[in-house]
Write a protein that holds these residues in place. Structure first.
Motif, PDB file in Angstrom:
ATOM      1  N   ALA A 147     -44.234  13.437  26.749  1.00 23.48           N
ATOM      2  CA  ALA A 147     -45.284  12.484  27.128  1.00 23.48           C
ATOM      3  C   ALA A 147     -45.976  12.930  28.409  1.00 23.48           C
ATOM      4  CB  ALA A 147     -44.699  11.087  27.291  1.00 23.48           C
ATOM      5  N   GLY A 148     -45.205  13.449  29.355  1.00 27.17           N
ATOM      6  CA  GLY A 148     -45.779  13.909  30.607  1.00 27.17           C
ATOM      7  C   GLY A 148     -46.666  15.120  30.417  1.00 27.17           C
ATOM      8  N   GLN A 149     -46.222  16.066  29.573  1.00 23.33           N
ATOM      9  CA  GLN A 149     -47.039  17.247  29.307  1.00 23.33           C
ATOM     10  C   GLN A 149     -48.362  16.848  28.681  1.00 23.33           C
ATOM     11  OE1 GLN A 149     -45.376  20.500  27.147  1.00 23.33           O
ATOM     12  NE2 GLN A 149     -43.715  20.857  28.611  1.00 23.33           N
ATOM     13  N   TRP A 150     -48.275  15.994  27.654  1.00 21.07           N
ATOM     14  CA  TRP A 150     -49.507  15.576  26.977  1.00 21.07           C
ATOM     15  C   TRP A 150     -50.433  14.852  27.950  1.00 21.07           C
ATOM     16  CZ3 TRP A 150     -50.993  10.404  26.174  1.00 21.07           C
ATOM     17  CH2 TRP A 150     -52.194  10.264  25.485  1.00 21.07           C
ATOM     18  N   ALA A 151     -49.897  13.965  28.780  1.00 23.75           N
ATOM     19  CA  ALA A 151     -50.717  13.217  29.730  1.00 23.75           C
ATOM     20  C   ALA A 151     -51.416  14.162  30.709  1.00 23.75           C
ATOM     21  CB  ALA A 151     -49.866  12.202  30.481  1.00 23.75           C
ATOM     22  N   MET A 152     -50.735  15.209  31.136  1.00 21.05           N
ATOM     23  CA  MET A 152     -51.332  16.176  32.054  1.00 21.05           C
ATOM     24  C   MET A 152     -52.498  16.899  31.381  1.00 21.05           C
ATOM     25  SD  MET A 152     -49.475  19.453  33.883  1.00 21.05           S
ATOM     26  CE  MET A 152     -49.121  20.171  32.265  1.00 21.05           C
ATOM     27  N   TRP A 153     -52.273  17.328  30.132  1.00 19.97           N
ATOM     28  CA  TRP A 153     -53.354  17.999  29.406  1.00 19.97           C
ATOM     29  C   TRP A 153     -54.518  17.045  29.151  1.00 19.97           C
ATOM     30  CZ3 TRP A 153     -49.161  19.939  25.560  1.00 19.97           C
ATOM     31  CH2 TRP A 153     -48.485  21.029  26.130  1.00 19.97           C
ATOM     32  N   ARG A 154     -54.183  15.820  28.850  1.00 21.19           N
ATOM     33  CA  ARG A 154     -55.194  14.805  28.561  1.00 21.19           C
ATOM     34  C   ARG A 154     -56.094  14.565  29.769  1.00 21.19           C
ATOM     35  NH1 ARG A 154     -57.191  11.558  24.249  1.00 21.19           N
ATOM     36  NH2 ARG A 154     -57.175   9.367  24.808  1.00 21.19           N
ATOM     37  N   ASP A 155     -55.511  14.475  30.941  1.00 24.23           N
ATOM     38  CA  ASP A 155     -56.280  14.209  32.150  1.00 24.23           C
ATOM     39  C   ASP A 155     -57.244  15.347  32.481  1.00 24.23           C
ATOM     40  OD1 ASP A 155     -55.018  11.797  32.486  1.00 24.23           O
ATOM     41  OD2 ASP A 155     -53.560  12.535  33.954  1.00 24.23           O
ATOM     42  N   GLY A 156     -56.894  16.559  32.053  1.00 25.86           N
ATOM     43  CA  GLY A 156     -57.704  17.713  32.438  1.00 25.86           C
ATOM     44  C   GLY A 156     -58.710  18.171  31.418  1.00 25.86           C
ATOM     45  N   SER A 157     -58.881  17.424  30.311  1.00 20.84           N
ATOM     46  CA  SER A 157     -59.722  17.981  29.245  1.00 20.84           C
ATOM     47  C   SER A 157     -60.706  17.026  28.586  1.00 20.84           C
ATOM     48  CB  SER A 157     -58.816  18.556  28.154  1.00 20.84           C
ATOM     49  OG  SER A 157     -57.983  17.542  27.611  1.00 20.84           O
ATOM     50  N   PRO A 158     -61.033  15.855  29.134  1.00 18.64           N
ATOM     51  CA  PRO A 158     -61.919  14.953  28.396  1.00 18.64           C
ATOM     52  C   PRO A 158     -63.299  15.535  28.128  1.00 18.64           C
ATOM     53  CG  PRO A 158     -61.640  14.213  30.670  1.00 18.64           C
ATOM     54  CD  PRO A 158     -60.630  15.291  30.429  1.00 18.64           C
ATOM     55  N   GLU A 159     -63.797  16.382  29.054  1.00 23.21           N
ATOM     56  CA  GLU A 159     -65.147  16.927  28.866  1.00 23.21           C
ATOM     57  C   GLU A 159     -65.198  18.022  27.806  1.00 23.21           C
ATOM     58  OE1 GLU A 159     -63.017  19.544  31.711  1.00 23.21           O
ATOM     59  OE2 GLU A 159     -63.216  17.378  31.402  1.00 23.21           O
ATOM     60  N   LEU A 160     -64.029  18.461  27.318  1.00 23.61           N
ATOM     61  CA  LEU A 160     -63.995  19.524  26.305  1.00 23.61           C
ATOM     62  C   LEU A 160     -63.972  18.999  24.877  1.00 23.61           C
ATOM     63  CD1 LEU A 160     -61.369  21.906  27.971  1.00 23.61           C
ATOM     64  CD2 LEU A 160     -63.857  22.047  28.089  1.00 23.61           C
ATOM     65  N   LEU A 161     -63.859  17.690  24.706  1.00 24.22           N
ATOM     66  CA  LEU A 161     -63.734  17.141  23.357  1.00 24.22           C
ATOM     67  C   LEU A 161     -64.922  17.455  22.474  1.00 24.22           C
ATOM     68  CD1 LEU A 161     -62.042  13.620  23.573  1.00 24.22           C
ATOM     69  CD2 LEU A 161     -61.160  15.722  22.568  1.00 24.22           C
ATOM     70  N   TRP A 162     -66.095  17.632  23.078  1.00 25.75           N
ATOM     71  CA  TRP A 162     -67.271  17.911  22.251  1.00 25.75           C
ATOM     72  C   TRP A 162     -67.101  19.233  21.498  1.00 25.75           C
ATOM     73  CZ3 TRP A 162     -70.360  22.214  22.664  1.00 25.75           C
ATOM     74  CH2 TRP A 162     -70.203  23.006  23.814  1.00 25.75           C
ATOM     75  N   CYS A 163     -66.385  20.194  22.085  1.00 26.39           N
ATOM     76  CA  CYS A 163     -66.140  21.474  21.396  1.00 26.39           C
ATOM     77  C   CYS A 163     -65.343  21.240  20.115  1.00 26.39           C
ATOM     78  CB  CYS A 163     -65.378  22.426  22.306  1.00 26.39           C
ATOM     79  SG  CYS A 163     -66.185  22.851  23.841  1.00 26.39           S
ATOM     80  N   LEU A 164     -64.280  20.450  20.225  1.00 27.54           N
ATOM     81  CA  LEU A 164     -63.451  20.162  19.058  1.00 27.54           C
ATOM     82  C   LEU A 164     -64.226  19.330  18.045  1.00 27.54           C
ATOM     83  CD1 LEU A 164     -60.622  20.463  17.818  1.00 27.54           C
ATOM     84  CD2 LEU A 164     -59.975  18.349  18.966  1.00 27.54           C
ATOM     85  N   SER A 165     -65.017  18.392  18.534  1.00 29.91           N
ATOM     86  CA  SER A 165     -65.825  17.563  17.649  1.00 29.91           C
ATOM     87  C   SER A 165     -66.779  18.410  16.821  1.00 29.91           C
ATOM     88  CB  SER A 165     -66.606  16.534  18.483  1.00 29.91           C
ATOM     89  OG  SER A 165     -67.508  15.810  17.678  1.00 29.91           O
ATOM     90  N   MET A 166     -67.450  19.364  17.458  1.00 33.29           N
ATOM     91  CA  MET A 166     -68.379  20.241  16.738  1.00 33.29           C
ATOM     92  C   MET A 166     -67.640  21.108  15.727  1.00 33.29           C
ATOM     93  SD  MET A 166     -71.458  19.623  17.776  1.00 33.29           S
ATOM     94  CE  MET A 166     -72.362  21.104  17.320  1.00 33.29           C
ATOM     95  N   ASP A 167     -66.449  21.544  16.088  1.00 37.65           N
ATOM     96  CA  ASP A 167     -65.675  22.428  15.204  1.00 37.65           C
ATOM     97  C   ASP A 167     -65.167  21.688  13.971  1.00 37.65           C
ATOM     98  OD1 ASP A 167     -64.259  24.782  14.414  1.00 37.65           O
ATOM     99  OD2 ASP A 167     -62.435  23.946  15.279  1.00 37.65           O
ATOM    100  N   LEU A 168     -64.725  20.430  14.161  1.00 36.38           N
ATOM    101  CA  LEU A 168     -64.076  19.692  13.076  1.00 36.38           C
ATOM    102  C   LEU A 168     -65.022  18.783  12.297  1.00 36.38           C
ATOM    103  CD1 LEU A 168     -60.746  18.630  14.831  1.00 36.38           C
ATOM    104  CD2 LEU A 168     -61.126  20.572  13.303  1.00 36.38           C
ATOM    105  N   GLY A 169     -66.159  18.436  12.889  1.00 34.30           N
ATOM    106  CA  GLY A 169     -67.093  17.554  12.190  1.00 34.30           C
ATOM    107  C   GLY A 169     -66.742  16.090  12.275  1.00 34.30           C
ATOM    108  N   VAL A 170     -65.933  15.703  13.252  1.00 32.44           N
ATOM    109  CA  VAL A 170     -65.610  14.291  13.479  1.00 32.44           C
ATOM    110  C   VAL A 170     -66.005  13.952  14.915  1.00 32.44           C
ATOM    111  CG1 VAL A 170     -63.773  14.192  11.764  1.00 32.44           C
ATOM    112  CG2 VAL A 170     -63.224  14.861  14.100  1.00 32.44           C
ATOM    113  N   SER A 171     -66.110  12.660  15.212  1.00 32.77           N
ATOM    114  CA  SER A 171     -66.675  12.242  16.488  1.00 32.77           C
ATOM    115  C   SER A 171     -65.713  12.436  17.652  1.00 32.77           C
ATOM    116  CB  SER A 171     -67.091  10.773  16.413  1.00 32.77           C
ATOM    117  OG  SER A 171     -65.943   9.937  16.397  1.00 32.77           O
ATOM    118  N   GLU A 172     -66.292  12.611  18.838  1.00 32.87           N
ATOM    119  CA  GLU A 172     -65.490  12.670  20.049  1.00 32.87           C
ATOM    120  C   GLU A 172     -64.707  11.370  20.246  1.00 32.87           C
ATOM    121  OE1 GLU A 172     -67.327  14.219  23.677  1.00 32.87           O
ATOM    122  OE2 GLU A 172     -69.056  14.781  22.446  1.00 32.87           O
TER     123      GLU A 172
END
Length: 303
Positions: free
Chosen positions: A78-103
């Protein structure tokens, strides 16, 4: 084989049946395998709701010695995921474009960039929402998990209490696609795991009407030459387990030629189209002979 010791496969001694390094087990004497991917005439259900199949080996397999195990420190998933989560919200658009689902939907399933693994991370939960594992997804679509993870459910935030249907699919990205279609949805780690968690989650959240969105997999061959479809058969086993606990499941599959709900969503699926499939399908039923059968054959593979 009730007194036989089962040893988990790994990269040093992969499964002799499916040749994969994980999930399967082999007896300590090398005479039999419990394969989690290739079916046989002897199903072997696990306490966690998983289903494997026993394969007797024609010749005894000599197990190579394992390297000396290293002591592993407990992993704060849970701690690892939370750390990654805090540092990456602005990158979600990359995954959204790749997968075709919304941010928005990716954010709800907990997508986070795990730079250490060069992959996207998704938390897996038990039925009460505790994080028990973290699924990783590479740029090429490959999937693995953070060391110490257990298979669980992908449970998005913001599910609506009292919604008519709880959709159950496979994986976090299909879950995100169903969220985009305005369904309440949870995802299993694979088509053969998580049945107990789904049952517990449905009961805890008073969700009686459940629709399983099964992947439509291409036939896979068993060693004897017969074929099977993991997605559909995994959905069947889940429907049987849900029905046995007093829940009311249905099974649908995406419209032809799409393999899963995300592919269908990208191609233009609408909420109305999915609801039509659900409404046209009967609830899962059990025959008078005690064998679970669908109310009707799955009809959503229209061409």
């Amino acid at each position: 084989m009730t007194n036989t010791k089962w040893v988990r496969t790994n990269k040093h001694r992969p499964c002799p049946v499916c040749q994969k390094p994980d999930y399967c087990s082999i007896t300590s004497d090398g005479a039999a395998v419990r394969c989690m991917r290739v079916q046989s005439a002897k199903p072997s259900p696990g306490k966690d709701g998983s289903l494997g199949w026993i394969h007797k080996l024609e010749s005894v397999v000599a197990l190579p010695p394992l390297p000396k195990p290293r002591k592993r420190r407990p992993v704060d998933l849970a701690g690892q995921w939370a750390m990654w989560r805090d540092g990456s919200p602005e990158l979600l658009w990359c995954l959204s474009m790749d997968l075709g689902v919304s941010e928005t939907s990716l954010n709800r399933v907990g997508a986070a960039w795990a730079a250490r693994h060069n992959a996207w991370a998704f938390p897996m939960h038990d039925s009460t929402g505790n994080i028990i594992g973290v699924r990783l997804r590479g740029f090429d679509g490959s999937k693995w998990a953070v060391t110490g993870s257990q298979n669980g459910l992908f449970i998005p935030g913001g599910l609506k209490a009292g919604a008519d249907w709880l959709m159950v699919c496979e994986g976090p990205t299909d879950t995100a696609a169903l969220l985009d279609l305005d369904f309440d949805a949870i995802g299993r780690a694979s088509c053969g795991t998580g049945a107990d968690f789904v049952i517990q989650y449905a009961k805890l959240n008073k969700r009686k009407n459940i629709c399983i969105m099964a992947d439509f997999d291409e036939p896979k061959k068993r060693p004897d030459g017969s074929t099977w479809r993991p997605g559909q058969e995994g959905a069947t086993r889940l429907a049987e387990a849900l029905t046995a606990k007093g829940l009311r499941p249905k099974i649908i599959t995406p419209m032809y030629p799409h393999k899963d709900i995300r592919a269908w969503y990208i191609a233009g699926a609408t909420r109305h189209a999915v609801l039509q499939l659900i409404n046209n399908q009967e609830y899962w039923k059990e025959s008078v002979h005690g064998q679970a059968i669908p109310g009707v054959q799955v009809t959503s593979r229209a061409r």
